[in-house]
Design an enzyme around this catalytic site. Sequence first.
Site, mmCIF file in Angstrom:
data_model
loop_
_atom_site.group_PDB
_atom_site.id
_atom_site.type_symbol
_atom_site.label_atom_id
_atom_site.label_comp_id
_atom_site.label_asym_id
_atom_site.label_seq_id
_atom_site.Cartn_x
_atom_site.Cartn_y
_atom_site.Cartn_z
ATOM 1 N N LEU A 41 0.818 -1.210 0.000
ATOM 2 C CA LEU A 41 0.000 0.000 0.000
ATOM 3 C C LEU A 41 0.856 1.267 0.000
ATOM 4 O O LEU A 41 1.666 1.483 0.906
ATOM 5 C CB LEU A 41 -0.940 0.000 1.209
ATOM 6 C CG LEU A 41 -1.875 1.195 1.342
ATOM 7 C CD1 LEU A 41 -2.818 1.268 0.142
ATOM 8 C CD2 LEU A 41 -2.659 1.122 2.642
ATOM 9 N N ASP A 42 0.650 2.117 -1.015
ATOM 10 C CA ASP A 42 1.304 3.421 -1.129
ATOM 11 C C ASP A 42 2.822 3.342 -1.087
ATOM 12 O O ASP A 42 3.494 4.286 -0.669
ATOM 13 C CB ASP A 42 0.803 4.364 -0.024
ATOM 14 C CG ASP A 42 -0.659 4.743 -0.204
ATOM 15 O OD1 ASP A 42 -1.100 4.844 -1.355
ATOM 16 O OD2 ASP A 42 -1.357 4.922 0.811
ATOM 17 N N GLU A 43 3.382 2.227 -1.537
ATOM 18 C CA GLU A 43 4.839 2.069 -1.546
ATOM 19 C C GLU A 43 5.373 1.719 -2.926
ATOM 20 O O GLU A 43 6.490 1.246 -3.060
ATOM 21 C CB GLU A 43 5.257 1.007 -0.519
ATOM 22 C CG GLU A 43 4.946 1.400 0.924
ATOM 23 C CD GLU A 43 5.471 0.386 1.933
ATOM 24 O OE1 GLU A 43 6.267 -0.488 1.536
ATOM 25 O OE2 GLU A 43 5.080 0.482 3.114
#
EC number: 3.5.1.10
Length: 284
Positions: free
Chosen positions: A226-228
């Site tokens: 997530l969001d990486e």
Amino acid sequence: MTCPDQPGVVADLSARLLSFGCNILESNQFFQPAADSNREDGLGSFFMRVVLATPEGLDFATLQSSIDEFATKFDANISLQPADKQVSTILMVSKFDHCLQDILYRVQKGTLPLDIKAVVSNHADARNTVERLGIPFYLWPVTKDNKKEQEAKMDELIERTDAELVVLARYMQILSDDLSSKHFGKIINIHHSFLPAFKGAKPYHRAWERGVKLIGATAHYVTPDLDEGPIIEQDTERVNHAYNPDELVSRGRDIEARVLSRALRLHAEGRVFIDGHRTVVFSK
């Protein structure tokens, strides 16, 4: 084009293009040393983006055949496409429509080379905005019970429209690992740059409570982490104690919109190379 670093790459490609009467208008190159490369063979990586002027009457099929020979010779991943190509795109949005509105405006003005095939949302708020432009709007609410079913619809829509890009324009749902992995490299998300310090609801309000001095946004490719995912574009803006939470939200939305649009233009123009967890971006 990207390939293992080796002698003769630029010379060979340039000679092939010259033999077809092509003129190189722009050339960007980047060498990644073996110590920093993500290649499993232990070699360095070479990245290159070239803009060509082609002669009238060029046999593109023959040119493509020569490019394919080059790719085989140098173990290269390479693509050839018109510089003015419009990338077929699906936009996904929830209630906050600032990024959606910005994208639609830039597309209408011809400054963002996207062909919007559809807009998907889990809320009806943007329906009128989208449909008055003649763009299909799909309202697919998501719950924990129907998420798999709704993502199957999304997957089918991508296939049916031949979408090459999916944009999470403040779409406030987490995509499954399966969908993220299947379409890796063609799903772009925007988020505020407070992560991971201010995850969850009302991040700008929480940032105000902590007295932040910089706000910003990050556009990245979506991965199961997530969001990486690999970062395409970022920007920040300095703020101070005089800003209230609502002002931070307003400034933040402006940054999010412009960072996402810049990232989409870079991607659409073929200026972004995914290199493991990182990117190589040939900006203008």
